[in-house]
Each structure stands twice: as structure tokens, then as C-alpha cells.
Design an enzyme around this catalytic site. Structure first.
Site, PDB file in Angstrom:
ATOM      1  N   LYS A 146       0.948  -1.042  -0.008  1.00  0.00           N
ATOM      2  CA  LYS A 146      -0.028  -0.003   0.074  1.00  0.00           C
ATOM      3  C   LYS A 146       0.867   1.243   0.049  1.00  0.00           C
ATOM      4  O   LYS A 146       0.698   2.039  -0.565  1.00  0.00           O
ATOM      5  CB  LYS A 146      -0.893  -0.111   1.272  1.00  0.00           C
ATOM      6  CG  LYS A 146      -2.055  -1.100   0.981  1.00  0.00           C
ATOM      7  CD  LYS A 146      -2.869  -1.115   2.457  1.00  0.00           C
ATOM      8  CE  LYS A 146      -3.708  -2.408   2.201  1.00  0.00           C
ATOM      9  NZ  LYS A 146      -4.401  -3.053   3.403  1.00  0.00           N
ATOM     10  N   ASP A 182     -11.657   2.249   3.611  1.00  0.00           N
ATOM     11  CA  ASP A 182     -11.742   1.108   3.614  1.00  0.00           C
ATOM     12  C   ASP A 182     -13.433   0.792   3.415  1.00  0.00           C
ATOM     13  O   ASP A 182     -13.911  -0.365   3.051  1.00  0.00           O
ATOM     14  CB  ASP A 182     -11.613   0.221   4.827  1.00  0.00           C
ATOM     15  CG  ASP A 182     -10.216  -0.589   4.562  1.00  0.00           C
ATOM     16  OD1 ASP A 182      -9.817  -0.980   3.373  1.00  0.00           O
ATOM     17  OD2 ASP A 182      -9.658  -0.692   5.478  1.00  0.00           O
ATOM     18  N   GLN A 193      -4.966  -1.593   9.572  1.00  0.00           N
ATOM     19  CA  GLN A 193      -4.928  -2.793   8.846  1.00  0.00           C
ATOM     20  C   GLN A 193      -5.435  -3.925   9.834  1.00  0.00           C
ATOM     21  O   GLN A 193      -5.126  -4.097  11.032  1.00  0.00           O
ATOM     22  CB  GLN A 193      -3.384  -3.047   8.804  1.00  0.00           C
ATOM     23  CG  GLN A 193      -3.075  -4.490   8.057  1.00  0.00           C
ATOM     24  CD  GLN A 193      -3.643  -4.436   6.520  1.00  0.00           C
ATOM     25  OE1 GLN A 193      -3.777  -3.472   5.749  1.00  0.00           O
ATOM     26  NE2 GLN A 193      -4.202  -5.521   6.299  1.00  0.00           N
TER      27      GLN A 193
END
Ligand code: NAP
Length: 281
Positions: free
Chosen positions: A52, A119, A96
């Protein structure tokens, strides 16, 4: 039969994002910024976060990774998120997953401001998606829809079957397909006659986590088959679909690896860019 090249599509999407960021930089002298919180030493999480970071830098975004040891308290993470929510240089925040057991996933997801929730897991964004409103959409299903639309632009009236009902994949995938006017069936581990349900699909999305679950006699001729699964089998990465058999029946199919996977991070960058743009209006 078409093998959908997710790697290439992700590259194209990243190129588009890069160009847009360059333009923004020229006109505003600012760029979007993604901040990732990484807790603990879980190897797959470390690999994802590294990718990422690499990808965000490549498109010209600011990228920041904040690392914590896995005994960090929930309070410390919540305080950091509060700080990031108020930081104008941070366009998107991602924590995460998975999290260590002392940290409540729901509390963390709820604490990320919906406008920075790259997200798309915050209930506000989940609600927006299910109401058919604008909002941030989870990256993997967003990428899947883009790939489906590379094969067929108009999905209206198609029968879509989604295997799996997770908040991460199955449910938002079904919502996105519904928004495209598909007739959507969601099937899961308690579904009776899974094979019969899958055979109805013009579009079949497998987001299960069971290697090679979908066999050739589960797939209607000329269906579009999207394989979200990433499974390890005999030291190889395989999907949820038995690719070698199904590819001869499907109209189009994503391989694993090289299908849905690369689109996920590209869509994360897209969400970060969207957050930035929304913050500027
Ligand atoms: P998950 O949370 O474990 O959900 C799996 C879903 O599949 C559940 O709804 C479960 O049903 C259903 N299921 C399990 N076994 C089944 C069976 N035998 N028949 C029918 N349905 C079954 O998984 P997830 O997070 O959605 O991830 C799914 C897969 O996608 C995994 O392989 C994961 O590694 C992969 N993944 C890929 C990406 C990417 O970028 N490509 C991103 C995220 C995840 P119940 O609800 O009844 O338990």
C-alpha cells in the site's frame, strides 16, 4: 473466453490516479495523504501495508505508516485515530486488520471519520451503500465491479450470484450489483443447493476462502466469473474457483493471482483521492 487481466486494469487505474494527482499538485500545491495504522508483526499484514505504501508513493500521494507493537492499548489507537481525523493533511485512514484481541474491531471502525474511511467499513458508509447513496465503498468489491464492467457495461437485469456474505466482500459486492440493477442472490455456508443457485448466475462472484470450491458444473455457459478468493493449496496460491475447468465455460474469468487482488490496492488509492477531493469542496 476472456481472461480478465486485473494486473493490467489496476495499472491503468493507477495511471489515471497519478495523472489526477499531478494536476492537483500543480493547481493546489497539495497532494492526498493516506495514513495506515499497523499493529503487530503478522507477516501478511506487513506485506499488504508495504504494498500500500509503495503504491501510494508511486502515484504521488503522501503515505504514512504508524506502527504499534501488538500489546498496544485500544485507547492509544483510538486517540491516534482522533488525532488523524482532525489532521487536514490526512485524507484517508486505514487500520490494517486483523487486530490483536484486546482491541475491539467495531470500536476502531466506528471511530474513523466516515469522510476518511478509505476501507468503506464505517457503518455510515455501509448505510450509504445499502441506501444507494454516495459514499466510500470497500475496495475489493469496488475492484470486482470495475472488472465486471470491463466485460459488460450494462448489467441491468442480469442474475448475479455472490458466494459469501462477509462485510468485507460478499455484502458490499451484492449491494453494488443491486445498484447496477442486477437481480442478486447471496449464498453462504448454510445455503441449500449451492450448485443449483450458482448455475443461475450470469455473473458469479466467489468470495469464500475455500480453494477450488466452484467447479465447472456450477457455472452457466458464458457467465462472467469473478474469483475473490486467495487460498494457499500445496504451496500455491489458488482462488475459490477451479480456474482450469471453469475457464472453458465462462465468457470471462479472473485468474488468481493477477485478477481481483491487484485491483484492491488501486481502489484504495482511488478512495483516498476521492476523500481528498471531497475535503477540498
Ligand atoms: P469470510 O469473512 O471468511 O467470509 C467467507 C464467506 O464464505 C462467509 O459468508 C461464509 O458463510 C461463506 N462460506 C464459507 N464456506 C462456504 C461454503 N463451503 N459454501 C458456501 N459459502 C461458504 O471471508 P472474506 O473476508 O470475505 O474473504 C473471502 C476470500 O477472499 C478469502 O480467500 C480471502 O483471502 C479473500 N480476499 C481477497 C481479497 C482480494 O483483494 N482479492 C481481499 C479480501 C479477501 P457464513 O457467513 O455462513 O459463514
Amino acid at each position: 473466453m476472456m481472461i480478465i487481466d486485473g494486473k493490467k486494469e489496476a495499472e491503468l487505474l493507477r495511471e489515471e490516479i497519478k495523472k489526477e494527482i499531478l494536476k492537483i499538485k500543480k493547481s493546489k500545491n497539495k497532494v492526498p495523504g493516506l495514513t495506515v495504522i499497523l499493529i503487530g508483526n503478522y507477516t501478511p499484514s506487513q506485506i499488504y501495508v508495504k504494498n500500500k505504501e509503495k503504491n501510494s508513493k508511486e502515484v504521488g500521494m503522501n503515505s504514512d505508516v504508524i506502527k504499534y507493537s501488538d500489546d498496544v492499548s485500544e485507547k492509544e489507537i483510538l486517540n491516534k485515530i482522533k488525532e488523524l481525523n482532525n489532521d487536514q493533511n490526512v485524507s484517508g485512514i486505514l487500520v490494517q486488520l486483523p487486530l490483536p484481541k484486546q482491541i475491539d474491531k467495531e470500536k476502531i471502525i466506528n471511530s474513523i471519520h466516515p469522510s476518511k474511511d478509505v476501507d468503506g467499513f464505517n457503518p455510515v458508509n455501509v448505510g450509504n451503500l445499502s441506501s444507494g447513496y454516495q459514499g466510500l465503498v470497500p475496495c475489493t468489491p469496488m475492484g470486482c465491479l470495475m472488472l465486471i464492467k470491463k466485460v459488460e457495461k450494462n448489467l441491468s437485469g442480469k442474475h448475479a450470484v455472490v458466494i459469501g456474505r462477509s462485510n468485507l466482500n460478499g455484502k458490499p459486492m451484492a449491494q453494488l450489483l443491486l445498484k447496477e440493477n442486477c437481480t442478486v442472490t447471496i449464498v453462504h455456508s448454510k445455503t441449500k443447493n449451492l450448485q443449483q443457485e450458482c448455475l443461475k448466475a450470469d455473473i458469479l462472484v466467489a468470495a469464500v476462502g475455500v480453494p477450488n470450491l466452484v467447479k465447472k458444473d456450477w457455472v452457466k455457459k458464458d457467465a462472467i466469473v469473478i474469483d475473490v478468493g486467495i487460498n494457499k493449496l500445496n504451496d500455491k496460491i489458488v482462488g475459490d474457483v477451479e480456474f482450469d475447468q471453469v475457464k472453458d465455460i465462462a465468457k470471462a474469468i479472473t485468474p488468481v493471482p493477477g485478477g481481483v487482488g491487484p485491483m484492491t490496492i488501486a481502489c484504495l488509492l482511488k478512495n483516498t483521492l476521492e476523500c481528498f477531493k471531497a475535503s477540498q469542496t
